[in-house]
Design a protein around this motif. Structure first.
Motif, PDB file in Angstrom:
ATOM      1  N   LEU A   1      -2.557 -17.312 -28.685  1.00 16.84           N
ATOM      2  CA  LEU A   1      -1.720 -17.448 -29.880  1.00 16.84           C
ATOM      3  C   LEU A   1      -2.338 -18.415 -30.884  1.00 16.84           C
ATOM      4  CD1 LEU A   1       1.843 -17.555 -28.282  1.00 16.84           C
ATOM      5  CD2 LEU A   1       0.774 -15.654 -29.494  1.00 16.84           C
ATOM      6  N   ALA A   2      -2.928 -19.508 -30.383  1.00 15.05           N
ATOM      7  CA  ALA A   2      -3.548 -20.489 -31.286  1.00 15.05           C
ATOM      8  C   ALA A   2      -4.749 -19.901 -32.016  1.00 15.05           C
ATOM      9  CB  ALA A   2      -3.961 -21.722 -30.493  1.00 15.05           C
ATOM     10  N   ALA A   3      -5.441 -18.954 -31.365  1.00 11.99           N
ATOM     11  CA  ALA A   3      -6.626 -18.351 -31.970  1.00 11.99           C
ATOM     12  C   ALA A   3      -6.305 -17.112 -32.793  1.00 11.99           C
ATOM     13  CB  ALA A   3      -7.628 -17.990 -30.873  1.00 11.99           C
ATOM     14  N   TYR A   4      -5.070 -16.659 -32.757  1.00  9.77           N
ATOM     15  CA  TYR A   4      -4.685 -15.403 -33.416  1.00  9.77           C
ATOM     16  C   TYR A   4      -4.886 -15.500 -34.923  1.00  9.77           C
ATOM     17  CZ  TYR A   4      -1.684 -11.545 -34.979  1.00  9.77           C
ATOM     18  OH  TYR A   4      -1.194 -10.414 -35.570  1.00  9.77           O
ATOM     19  N   GLN A   5      -5.487 -14.454 -35.493  1.00  9.51           N
ATOM     20  CA  GLN A   5      -5.706 -14.391 -36.937  1.00  9.51           C
ATOM     21  C   GLN A   5      -4.764 -13.345 -37.535  1.00  9.51           C
ATOM     22  OE1 GLN A   5      -7.819 -16.400 -38.782  1.00  9.51           O
ATOM     23  NE2 GLN A   5      -7.929 -17.506 -36.838  1.00  9.51           N
ATOM     24  N   PRO A   6      -3.691 -13.767 -38.189  1.00 10.71           N
ATOM     25  CA  PRO A   6      -2.731 -12.799 -38.746  1.00 10.71           C
ATOM     26  C   PRO A   6      -3.313 -12.087 -39.956  1.00 10.71           C
ATOM     27  CG  PRO A   6      -2.139 -15.015 -39.410  1.00 10.71           C
ATOM     28  CD  PRO A   6      -3.282 -15.155 -38.450  1.00 10.71           C
ATOM     29  N   ARG A   7      -2.834 -10.889 -40.201  1.00 10.31           N
ATOM     30  CA  ARG A   7      -3.294 -10.136 -41.357  1.00 10.31           C
ATOM     31  C   ARG A   7      -2.351 -10.357 -42.536  1.00 10.31           C
ATOM     32  NH1 ARG A   7      -1.420  -3.909 -41.487  1.00 10.31           N
ATOM     33  NH2 ARG A   7       0.753  -4.274 -40.920  1.00 10.31           N
ATOM     34  N   SER A   8      -2.867 -10.092 -43.705  1.00 10.49           N
ATOM     35  CA  SER A   8      -2.080 -10.042 -44.932  1.00 10.49           C
ATOM     36  C   SER A   8      -2.136  -8.613 -45.459  1.00 10.49           C
ATOM     37  CB  SER A   8      -2.623 -11.010 -45.977  1.00 10.49           C
ATOM     38  OG  SER A   8      -2.458 -12.354 -45.558  1.00 10.49           O
ATOM     39  N   VAL A   9      -1.007  -8.129 -45.939  1.00  7.39           N
ATOM     40  CA  VAL A   9      -0.906  -6.747 -46.393  1.00  7.39           C
ATOM     41  C   VAL A   9      -0.274  -6.735 -47.781  1.00  7.39           C
ATOM     42  CG1 VAL A   9       0.040  -4.466 -45.901  1.00  7.39           C
ATOM     43  CG2 VAL A   9      -0.582  -5.985 -44.018  1.00  7.39           C
ATOM     44  N   THR A  10      -0.904  -6.035 -48.724  1.00  7.63           N
ATOM     45  CA  THR A  10      -0.362  -5.923 -50.077  1.00  7.63           C
ATOM     46  C   THR A  10       0.272  -4.561 -50.263  1.00  7.63           C
ATOM     47  OG1 THR A  10      -1.996  -7.477 -50.959  1.00  7.63           O
ATOM     48  CG2 THR A  10      -0.877  -6.063 -52.534  1.00  7.63           C
ATOM     49  N   LEU A  11       1.557  -4.563 -50.608  1.00 11.03           N
ATOM     50  CA  LEU A  11       2.326  -3.339 -50.822  1.00 11.03           C
ATOM     51  C   LEU A  11       3.049  -3.462 -52.161  1.00 11.03           C
ATOM     52  CD1 LEU A  11       3.962  -3.258 -47.263  1.00 11.03           C
ATOM     53  CD2 LEU A  11       2.036  -1.851 -48.020  1.00 11.03           C
TER      54      LEU A  11
END
Length: 369
Positions: free
Chosen positions: A218-228
């Motif tokens: 979880l600490a290393a997780y890279q969340p995504r960003s999404v443009t809608l």
């Protein structure tokens, strides 16, 4: 108690705040809202009066929710929704005024928005011309478990009251338009080991230690960003609770980590759960809660017209709101309200009086002729 809808929006907000309405205890405030709406051109509950071509309001009480609407035969309908309940009081009642700020439980989330709604309903009830037919929904139990939410109950029992070309949820947005909302899933990851005396730890298998790998992922997780629709949604996968341990001298054989995934509305719940399962592959998972988000819906004509009329640039809504319920009904919905979302649920919650006045001005210009 009685509410005076002739008060300024700021003074009316203060009157609303000073009526405690923690989730499940909204009856006093709901009754006051109902009485005020019936007095402002609504029917008296006997069937006399009510909405008509020239003015008036049809009023409905459902539990501790109160609904009102005009029925003028106009070609479009706009719905304004706001919840009456607050989180538990944190020594922040009664309200207090400090310069341009009104402090108190529920000021931002969302009695300032409710005050604006009531002011507009009063104007329509007294005969002010409207550009659209308008429905107002004041509902209960928004701040607690979804199965208690008053809007859910209304959807089941009075679906016709929610029909609209556009729904505006007056959640705190700082006076900006926030489109759609994130979805959310909450899962519990369980690690298991073998219990032993802590003086002979080598005979056991520490379940809390086994959770270390999960926390590392979880600490290393890279969340995504999404443009809608021009709105950028940021995702997040976070541990929000950890439970484990038996006693101060026992190696634990079970540990539970609660993980919350806030996801962009281009995913549905099954896709979100699949993603969590991939990230936490190898761990025992159980689903605790889930709710789909809502797409921005800015291409819908009614939503685009509201954006154009307000001259504001929409942004993504971080967090889940009841716009998702309207989206499920096929109704375009936006978040727009005078409160500050960063102050919601805080001990020092406050609202800027100027933002309340601005929200009333914007909505009055959009709804009233």
């Amino acid at each position: 108690m009685e509410l005076d809808l002739a008060l300024s929006a700021g003074d009316l907000t203060r009157a609303l705040v000073d009526v405690p309405s923690v989730s499940g205890d909204e009856a006093t405030l709901a009754t006051a809202v109902e009485k005020a709406l019936r007095a402002a051109g609504g029917d008296d509950g006997s069937g006399a009066g009510g909405a008509g071509a020239a003015g008036g309001l049809e009023v409905l009480r459902d539990g501790d929710a109160v609904l009102a609407r005009t029925n003028r035969g106009l070609p479009s309908r706009v719905l304004l929704a706001g919840h009456l309940d607050t989180v538990p009081v944190a020594a922040n009642l009664p309200s207090r005024l400090d310069g341009t700020r009104l402090y108190g439980c529920g000021t931002s989330d969302m009695k300032a928005g409710v005050a604006v709604m009531l002011r507009l309903a009063a104007a329509a009830g007294e005969g002010a011309a409207t550009r659209h037919d308008v429905t107002w929904v004041f509902y209960d139990n928004e701040e607690v478990a979804a199965d208690r939410n008053g809007l859910r109950r209304i959807t089941s029992g009075h679906r016709d009251w929610l029909q609209a070309d556009l729904a505006i949820l007056m959640e705190p947005t700082g006076g900006e338009i926030e489109a759609g909302c994130q979805g959310t899933v909450r899962v519990v990851a369980t690690t298991r080991g073998r219990r032993a005396h802590s003086a002979r730890s080598w005979l056991g298998d520490n379940a809390i230690h086994r959770a270390g790998e999960l926390l590392t992922r979880l600490a290393a997780y890279q969340p995504r960003s999404v443009t809608l629709d021009g709105c950028t949604y940021r995702e997040g996968l976070s541990a929000v609770r950890i439970d484990g341990g038996v006693a101060g001298n026992v190696i634990p054989d079970e540990c539970r980590v609660t993980v919350n995934f806030r996801f962009a509305p281009d995913r549905d719940v099954p896709a979100a759960l699949d993603h969590v399962a991939q990230v936490l592959d190898g761990f025992e998972l159980s689903v605790e809660d889930s709710a789909r988000g809502a797409l921005p819906g800015l291409s819908a004509p009614a939503a685009a017209a509201f954006v154009a009329a307000t001259a504001r640039t929409p942004a993504a809504k971080f967090g889940w709101t009841d716009v998702a319920r309207f989206a499920e009904l096929g109704i375009p919905a936006l978040n727009y309200g005078p409160g500050d979302p960063n102050l919601a649920h805080t001990r020092d919650e406050y609202v800027e009086l100027a933002l309340i006045d601005e929200a009333e001005r914007v909505l009055r210009s959009y709804l009233l002729s």
